[in-house]
Design a protein around this motif. Sequence first.
Motif, mmCIF file in Angstrom:
data_model
loop_
_atom_site.group_PDB
_atom_site.id
_atom_site.type_symbol
_atom_site.label_atom_id
_atom_site.label_comp_id
_atom_site.label_asym_id
_atom_site.label_seq_id
_atom_site.Cartn_x
_atom_site.Cartn_y
_atom_site.Cartn_z
ATOM 1 N N CYS A 1 -3.588 8.927 0.032
ATOM 2 C CA CYS A 1 -3.553 8.036 1.293
ATOM 3 C C CYS A 1 -5.139 8.234 1.318
ATOM 4 N N TYR A 52 -2.952 13.346 1.102
ATOM 5 C CA TYR A 52 -3.506 12.993 0.947
ATOM 6 C C TYR A 52 -4.666 12.347 0.910
ATOM 7 N N THR A 101 3.505 5.664 5.231
ATOM 8 C CA THR A 101 4.213 6.214 3.633
ATOM 9 C C THR A 101 5.374 6.767 4.000
ATOM 10 N N ASP A 118 0.901 -0.741 -0.216
ATOM 11 C CA ASP A 118 -0.220 0.087 0.155
ATOM 12 C C ASP A 118 0.624 1.369 -0.084
ATOM 13 N N ASP A 119 1.873 0.737 1.087
ATOM 14 C CA ASP A 119 3.047 2.745 1.150
ATOM 15 C C ASP A 119 3.875 2.621 0.006
ATOM 16 N N LYS A 155 -3.442 5.381 5.988
ATOM 17 C CA LYS A 155 -2.675 7.244 7.256
ATOM 18 C C LYS A 155 -1.469 6.977 6.169
ATOM 19 N N ILE A 156 -1.490 8.011 6.377
ATOM 20 C CA ILE A 156 0.036 9.181 6.030
ATOM 21 C C ILE A 156 1.199 9.075 6.887
ATOM 22 N N VAL A 215 0.901 3.905 -2.937
ATOM 23 C CA VAL A 215 0.823 5.878 -2.647
ATOM 24 C C VAL A 215 1.489 6.450 -3.021
#
Length: 427
Positions: free
Chosen positions: A384, A381, A394, A134-135, A390-391, A138
């Motif tokens: 994410c 933002y 990342t 996920d990170d 959540k920020i 993003v």
Amino acid sequence: MEPAIIILLGSFFLLIFLNVPIAFAMGISSVLTSYYLDIQLIMVFQRMISGLRTFTFLAVPFFILVGLIMGNSGISEKIIKFASLFIGRIKGGLAMVNVLASMLFGGISGSSSADVSSIGALLIPLMQEEGYDDDFSVAVTTTSSVQGVIIPPSQNIIYYSLAAGGLSVGRLFIAGYIPGITLGIFLMVLCYILARKRDYPTGETIALKEVPKVVFDSFLGLFTIIIIIGGIVAGVFTATESAAVAVVYVLFLSLFVYKSLTIKDIIKIFNQSIGTLSMIIAIISTSSAFAWLLAYLNIPQLLLNSLLGITENRIILLLLINVILLFLGMIMDMGIIILLITPILLPIVVQLGMNPIQFGIMMMLNLGIGLNTPPVGTSLYIGCAIAGIKIEETLKILVPFYIVMGAVLLLTTFWPEFTLYLPDLIF
């Protein structure tokens, strides 16, 4: 410090702290300062109007419309398919497709946030399904969107042209290509390295029989860039005229070729653009008066003297200016910073020997990085939110991406030909 400066800046920041809209904050602080200096208020209002009385400003609503129409017409999906033709089969290919698609779509939308919202909405979930973390998904999407603020057409470059006193939009547009493409290449190399390290899958392979359709569909959308940039470079259009022609073209494309939008959709897009434009008009008009008072009070020279009090080393001074811009980009909206800070910093960098065109691209890149940096970080933002994380999750993976963007920023700052070679060659 002169009382007038305290009134101008103090009232402005106080109003911002009280959550007053920034256009009103600049207008009120300008009126208060003029009243103290015994300047007739009619002069303030004349400055507000003069900020809008420029042919170049007419390009802004047209570019906003082009971005909105293209963003809602499915062009991003076609560009993703087109990008997959070239690098889809490589290890981590989907991540590199993300970067290349942002490079191409950024040249149409001219907006980092639009890039993340449209391409990110498609590619972040797809990357998650394909096994990308996920990170990482993003980080790739949001940092590659920085290309959208420097690769033309970009509304923010037009704001800079206005704030800088009417610099050539054509030169500014062309100056963004080498830094923007270089950033894209650096990011793709980084994606490949991280994909091998994390063992991400290869990308999608497009069947040979689909290639002609993919190329045709994407070319029609990408032809918008040729209309805008080609028209300007060839001397057929001004920036404003090319934007107007591009609106007609994308309307025709969306309604009659792709048939992805209806008349009802177009009306909604026009209504949306009016809301955006009204805010921009208010900000540009009041910032013109505010910037005039900044110059009247000699604030740029005072800031330069303060910086020279720290050091007279040109390299360190430019690094300090970069830090100031990066900090502002973290906490404020990009367009507002351009209109507010350009009249202050441009005279300083010119005295330091920097070309105004070069400084414009340096500023865009700085503020683009700010869009991906907390605490505000609009693009970060959005990314994410799409990924549902959540920020804070990342921040670790973003470090190598910040290093890559920082390297391109340093090239832009200290190597004039990096931005000036193309416009000098063409114009």
